[in-house]
Design an enzyme around this catalytic site. Structure first.
Site, mmCIF file in Angstrom:
data_model
loop_
_atom_site.group_PDB
_atom_site.id
_atom_site.type_symbol
_atom_site.label_atom_id
_atom_site.label_comp_id
_atom_site.label_asym_id
_atom_site.label_seq_id
_atom_site.Cartn_x
_atom_site.Cartn_y
_atom_site.Cartn_z
ATOM 1 N N CYS A 354 46.049 41.148 38.641
ATOM 2 C CA CYS A 354 47.298 41.870 38.425
ATOM 3 C C CYS A 354 48.454 41.160 39.139
ATOM 4 C CB CYS A 354 47.151 43.328 38.869
ATOM 5 S SG CYS A 354 48.440 44.418 38.204
ATOM 6 N N HIS A 460 42.080 45.559 36.529
ATOM 7 C CA HIS A 460 41.436 45.949 37.778
ATOM 8 C C HIS A 460 40.021 46.441 37.477
ATOM 9 C CE1 HIS A 460 45.054 45.857 40.303
ATOM 10 N NE2 HIS A 460 45.707 46.432 39.302
#
Length: 507
Positions: A354, A460
């Protein structure tokens, strides 16, 4: 459901880090194993560890508590989530969604606006379940915050909860913490405290005498459990990365000897004892997704904040960030940018997740002033443009063909979640010159450099997927269900007989 409102049990703590989150999780599984319909609840959570559920985001602790309760995670279980962006600024998530107006509002001005939402969410859970297990925050005896309380005794009184007050005895002063907290509560609030819990005890429990008896004589509240220190319970601490450190891998890193190499490159990800370093920048987010690595046999996971701590590591992870440009500036100020670049130059594996993916690129472009413009680390030929809209969704995806250090992930499917501003794409000029970013997952979710040692992805939860752990390490780790059952077994063993049932008994 019997048609009556649920009984509620609440876990309060004398301090942050006392053990509220894991004890709440354990209680959720304990009551669920009795065939009861159980839901967790925390009115307000301050954490950059979040999960995506139907309706938006909730704190990771409540997500795992819901799984322990065998319930579908729900935004009502954590109606207010504060995600710190700077020391004096947080993004406010109300019922799963960013609330820009509340984010701009002074902290003390929020309680009147959000309490009706919190109370409604809690009332709905009480109506739909047999037991609601509630987690408090910090300490319930912060007298400077009492007038604005929306997470501790106001919640307890709203539901008439049976409250446990837990303290970390390993830090010392446990009896003073318990008595002081009890003494600073109002009389009506004290009546809700049904038991004291001594957590993280090491040594001979008989040496505690006559402390518990004296405390009961002073307060009328019994000590209902002395919980031995348990480093390996399998859940991350919620309040900070370095609180997690003793539970990770085979230990915490120490500084290398003078003159040690800053990096070494090229070992297989299946080396006999891989050393994995996660860079712990100030606004790190979703750090809990790396917790499963500590259950992989032989893996040494460590959190680093200085270049010297990268000596001898096999691979480096740049995790998510709540303030990508700010954390990138911090990384440069520490000299970690040069250490990561040296590691990659020598062929060492690097992973960005991310915000970490965004940092690995050539540039971060911020036309809306969300995070700020910044040059990237230049390890992936991609560019990220921040957007005002926030991507929040669960995803199922599959890696395509990967090369080099990450080749073992080729074709591996995984479930994860996205929480980010911005989109990432190949750097056009660099691609034209032959420096190509290889898309290794659909819809721009993952990118790899040509050499094959640097990988970045938006999803994630990669290390929470058994298929990923099997591909990377040839390892099978305990399931979450096994972890939750272990927690329930633990409290059943160490609480005084009958206490856990008495907490939900009809008055």
């Amino acid at each position: 459901m019997s048609g009556t409102l649920a009984r509620s049990v609440m876990v309060l703590g004398t301090t942050s880090g006392a053990g509220k989150s894991w004890l709440t999780t354990a209680l959720c599984r304990y009551y669920a194993r009795q065939g009861l319909k159980v839901a967790p609840f925390k009115a307000q959570n301050m954490s950059n560890n979040a999960r995506v559920v139907a309706g938006g985001e909730i704190g990771s602790a409540q997500y795992f508590q819901a799984l322990a309760a065998r319930a579908e995670p729900d935004v009502r279980m954590n109606p207010l989530l504060l995600k710190p962006e700077k020391d004096t600024q947080s993004q406010v998530i109300l019922m799963g969604q960013v609330d820009a107006e509340l984010s701009r509002m002074p902290w003390r001005g929020r309680s009147a606006s959000v309490w009706p939402v919190i109370a409604r969410a809690l009332d709905e859970l009480l109506a739909e379940n047999d037991v609601v297990v509630i987690e408090g925050a910090g300490s319930p005896a912060e007298i400077n915050l009492k007038s604005s309380d929306i997470v501790n005794m106001r919640v307890a009184q709203h539901t008439g909860a049976s409250c446990l007050l837990v303290t970390d005895i390993d830090r010392g002063g446990a009896f003073a913490h318990l008595y002081g907290t009890w003494a600073m509560l109002d009389e009506a609030e004290r009546q809700l405290i049904k038991g004291f819990v001594l957590n993280k005890f090491r040594g001979d429990a008989s040496l505690l005498a006559p402390g518990p008896q004296m405390l009961q004589e002073m307060t009328g509240v019994p000590t209902v459990a002395t919980l031995p220190m348990w480093w390996q319970h399998g859940l991350p601490e919620e309040d900070g990365v370095f609180d997690m450190a003793p539970t990770l891998g085979t230990g915490v890193s120490t500084l290398p000897p003078e003159g040690a190499e800053l990096a070494r490159g090229g070992p297989s990800l299946r080396s006999p004892r891989p050393v994995i370093a996660v860079i712990a920048y100030p606004r790190i987010s979703n750090l809990d997704e790396f917790q499963p690595l500590k259950n992989v046999p032989g893996v040494h996971l460590k959190w680093v904040r200085s270049p010297g701590e990268l000596a001898g590591v096999d691979w480096i992870i740049l995790p998510g960030s709540k303030h990508t440009s700010g954390d990138l500036a911090w990384l440069r100020a520490q000299g970690l940018d040069r250490a990561v670049a040296a590691h990659a130059e020598q062929g060492g594996a690097v992973l960005g997740v991310c915000g970490g993916l965004q940092m690995l690129g050539e540039a971060l472009i911020d036309p809306h002033g969300i995070d700020g413009n910044a040059p990237g680390l230049g390890l992936l030929p991609v560019v990220t443009v921040f957007e005002e809209g926030k991507t929040v969704q669960r995803r199922q995806a599959r890696f395509g063909e990967l090369a080099g250090a990450w080749a073992a992930l080729s074709g591996v499917g995984l479930q994860g979640y996205e929480i980010h501003h911005g989109q990432t794409a190949p750097h056009t000029a660099m691609a034209a010159a032959g420096d190509i970013a290889h898309g290794v997952m659909a819809e721009g979710l993952a990118w790899q450099n040509t050499r094959g040692n640097v990988l970045g992805l938006y999803l994630h939860g990669m290390f929470e997927d058994p298929a990923v752990l099997q591909a990377l390490f040839g390892a099978t780790v305990p399931t979450l269900d096994a972890v939750f059952d272990g927690l329930a077994d633990y409290i059943e063993q160490h609480f005084e007989p009958g206490v856990l049932q008495s907490l939900i008994a009809t008055p």
